[in-house]
Design a protein around this motif. Structure first.
Motif, short mmCIF file in Angstrom:
data_model
loop_
_atom_site.label_atom_id
_atom_site.label_comp_id
_atom_site.label_asym_id
_atom_site.label_seq_id
_atom_site.Cartn_x
_atom_site.Cartn_y
_atom_site.Cartn_z
N LEU A 8 0.83 -1.20 0.00
CA LEU A 8 0.00 0.00 0.00
C LEU A 8 0.87 1.26 0.00
CD1 LEU A 8 -2.97 0.88 0.14
CD2 LEU A 8 -2.71 1.05 2.61
N LEU A 9 1.90 1.22 0.83
CA LEU A 9 2.77 2.39 0.94
C LEU A 9 4.22 1.97 0.78
CD1 LEU A 9 2.78 5.51 2.00
CD2 LEU A 9 3.77 4.47 4.03
N ARG A 10 4.95 2.72 -0.04
CA ARG A 10 6.37 2.41 -0.16
C ARG A 10 7.18 3.68 0.08
NH1 ARG A 10 10.32 1.24 -4.19
NH2 ARG A 10 8.94 1.62 -5.94
N VAL A 11 8.02 3.62 1.05
CA VAL A 11 8.90 4.74 1.36
C VAL A 11 10.29 4.35 0.85
CG1 VAL A 11 9.95 6.06 3.24
CG2 VAL A 11 7.54 5.42 3.37
N ASP A 12 10.83 5.16 -0.05
CA ASP A 12 12.01 4.74 -0.78
C ASP A 12 13.13 5.78 -0.61
OD1 ASP A 12 13.39 3.10 -2.55
OD2 ASP A 12 12.76 4.25 -4.29
N HIS A 13 14.14 5.42 0.14
CA HIS A 13 15.29 6.32 0.37
C HIS A 13 14.85 7.72 0.81
CE1 HIS A 13 18.08 3.31 -1.05
NE2 HIS A 13 17.32 3.11 -2.09
N LEU A 14 13.91 7.76 1.72
CA LEU A 14 13.39 9.06 2.17
C LEU A 14 14.42 9.83 3.01
CD1 LEU A 14 10.96 11.03 2.72
CD2 LEU A 14 10.47 9.64 4.72
N CYS A 15 14.65 11.08 2.63
CA CYS A 15 15.47 11.99 3.44
C CYS A 15 14.66 13.24 3.71
CB CYS A 15 16.74 12.40 2.70
SG CYS A 15 17.85 11.05 2.31
N GLN A 16 14.66 13.67 4.95
CA GLN A 16 14.07 14.97 5.28
C GLN A 16 15.06 15.71 6.16
OE1 GLN A 16 11.36 16.73 4.25
NE2 GLN A 16 12.20 18.31 5.55
N TYR A 17 15.71 16.71 5.56
CA TYR A 17 16.70 17.50 6.29
C TYR A 17 16.10 18.87 6.62
CZ TYR A 17 20.04 14.18 4.14
OH TYR A 17 20.71 13.06 3.72
N PHE A 18 16.50 19.39 7.77
CA PHE A 18 16.08 20.75 8.13
C PHE A 18 17.31 21.63 8.19
CE2 PHE A 18 12.79 18.07 10.17
CZ PHE A 18 11.68 18.59 9.53
N LYS A 19 17.26 22.76 7.50
CA LYS A 19 18.36 23.73 7.58
C LYS A 19 18.28 24.44 8.91
CE LYS A 19 20.36 25.01 3.30
NZ LYS A 19 19.56 24.57 2.13
N MET A 20 19.38 24.40 9.66
CA MET A 20 19.36 25.04 10.97
C MET A 20 20.26 26.28 10.99
SD MET A 20 17.35 22.91 12.27
CE MET A 20 17.28 23.32 14.02
N GLY A 21 20.58 26.82 9.84
CA GLY A 21 21.49 27.96 9.74
C GLY A 21 22.26 27.81 8.46
N PRO A 22 23.18 28.73 8.18
CA PRO A 22 23.88 28.68 6.90
C PRO A 22 24.65 27.38 6.69
CG PRO A 22 24.79 30.40 8.35
CD PRO A 22 23.58 29.87 9.02
N ASN A 23 25.24 26.81 7.74
CA ASN A 23 26.07 25.63 7.53
C ASN A 23 25.63 24.40 8.30
OD1 ASN A 23 27.93 26.78 5.70
ND2 ASN A 23 28.77 27.94 7.42
#
Ligand SMILES: Nc1ncnc2c1ncn2[C@@H]1O[C@H](COP(=O)(O)OP(=O)(O)OP(=O)(O)O)[C@@H](O)[C@H]1O
Ligand SMILES: [Mg+2]
Length: 405
Positions: A8-23
């Motif tokens: 039903l659901l396929r999660v494939d190489h999921l990345c979720q990054y949050f920028k916490m500042g310039p670097n």
């Protein structure tokens, strides 16, 4: 679990990054893959901050995910582009580096190869952007077509009052079809039963919100639906005109369940639906979810921070640690043969109603630096035996295989 093996659901190489500042970035979810079969309960566990909620929120498209894809019923509903952009940058850098020492012919050949590679990556970026934006439109168009096909013969056969009535029905259905979203078939029960219910809305408004957004305008239909849902989750219709603060934690979570069920979802993401509740109330809410699941054939992604809650409830379990999936297996297999040291440490935290065992029970503390040496050979997600995956490198893989024998 049903015998049905449809994914039903396929999660494939999921990345979720949050920028916490310039670097600085927080890699809340970092290259996570798993699938959930129809009718299954998939437990996702891991300590606070490991990325469970972010995984759930990415699936229901609350974020534009960084990389990877999410497929629901075979349709790509979310797609990120960062991995393609990184690949382009890497190819360009490599070309620059290699061209320094290459002969003119070699350099020309390398450039042609790199150009072709980059063109392919750009194509993938376009496709991802298209799917991310259009999957719902395509689904709505499909639904509209279904309604048109259903009503065309009926309308041409009808006359007089009958025709007028049908025309009205047809327009209503058409409006709803235009507003359907594939993603509404995935509903999330949020972690915090207090913060997730708007205090200025009545329970009726909260539960029916999704229906209204979808284009339902008939007050009677809405009321009936709301009452039905309230009764389904063990509340009463008189509760409809009250406000969230008038309810206990367990009751609020029931309201959250009613709000998600009213949309007739196929998949429910229950994000720690019971952690804020009393132990006795926890069991009630879990039983409720179980009943609903049997009644409607629901599929469930059940998020929890410890294994004891998901133990009896899940068909398969995924264990997350710091944004990574470190182990995934059938529930029984995971409890019988936990391989990753983090899974072992989670298991060692579960108390058992056995005084002798409890006296000897030692909590295993997971210390990744002491546990793994990934300086030479970084880990990947590997299958030890059918359906049992562990994040490990080659040396660990051999060790685990030995232990499994
Ligand atoms: N919107 C956001 N912006 C920046 N960072 C975020 C955001 N949402 C989550 N994070 C960070 O991502 C990481 C994972 O958070 P997430 O809420 O997914 O964890 P969790 O596993 O659900 O934890 P818990 O069990 O406490 O609910 C954390 O380090 C968190 O601080
Ligand atoms: Mg969370």
């Amino acid at each position: 679990m049903e015998n049905n093996q449809e994914v039903l659901l396929r999660v494939d190489h999921l990345c979720q990054y949050f920028k916490m500042g310039p670097n600085a970035v927080t890699k809340a979810v970092d290259d996570v893959s798993f699938d959930i079969k129809k009718g299954e309960v998939f437990g996702l566990v891991g300590e606070s901050g490991c990325g469970k909620t972010t995984t759930g929120r990415s699936i229901i498209k609350l974020y534009d995910i960084t990389s990877g894809s999410v497929y629901f019923k075979g349709v790509r509903i979310a797609a990120g582009t960062q991995s393609y952009k990184d690949a382009i940058k890497k190819a360009q850098d490599e070309l620059k580096e290699k061209s320094k020492t290459a002969s003119p012919e070699e350099a020309a050949k390398l450039k042609a190869e790199t150009d072709a590679f980059i063109a392919e990556q750009r194509k993938q970026i376009k496709l991802a952007q298209y799917d991310q934006k259009n999957c719902d439109k395509a689904y709505a168009a499909q639904q509209v077509k279904k309604v048109e096909e259903k009503y065309a013969p009926l309308l041409s056969a009808a006359t007089g009052d009958e025709k007028e009535k049908l025309t009205k029905e047809y327009r209503d259905e058409l409006r709803k079809a235009k507003n359907t979203r594939l993603v509404t078939q995935i509903q999330m029960i949020f972690q915090d039963p207090i913060a997730s219910l708007d205090p200025r809305m009545t329970v009726r408004e909260i539960i029916s919100e999704g229906l209204v957004i979808q284009g339902e305008r008939d007050k009677k239909v809405i009321d009936e639906k709301v009452y039905e849902m309230l009764e389904l989750v063990g509340l009463v219709r008189e509760h409809a005109s009250r406000y969230p603060h008038e309810f206990s934690g367990g009751q609020r979570q029931r309201i959250g369940v009613a709000r998600s069920i009213i949309m007739n979802p196929e998949l429910i993401i229950a994000d720690e639906p019971v952690s804020a509740l009393d132990v006795s109330v926890q069991a009630q809410v879990i039983n409720l979810l179980n009943e609903l699941r049997e009644k409607f054939g629901l599929t469930l992604l059940f998020i929890a921070h410890d294994l004891s809650v998901v133990k009896y409830f899940s068909d398969r379990i995924g264990v997350m640690y710091y944004g990574k999936m470190v182990e995934l297996a059938d529930s029984d297999e995971l409890f019988l043969n936990p391989m990753h040291p983090y899974t072992r440490s989670l298991l060692s935290a579960i108390p058992l109603p056995d005084p002798i065992y409890e006296k000897q029970r030692k909590r295993i503390v997971y210390n990744p630096l002491a546990e793994h040496d990934y300086s030479q050979d970084p880990p990947t997600f590997r299958e030890l035996k059918p359906g049992h995956f562990v994040q490990c490198n080659e040396a660990e893989y051999r060790k685990y295989m030995e232990q499994l024998k």
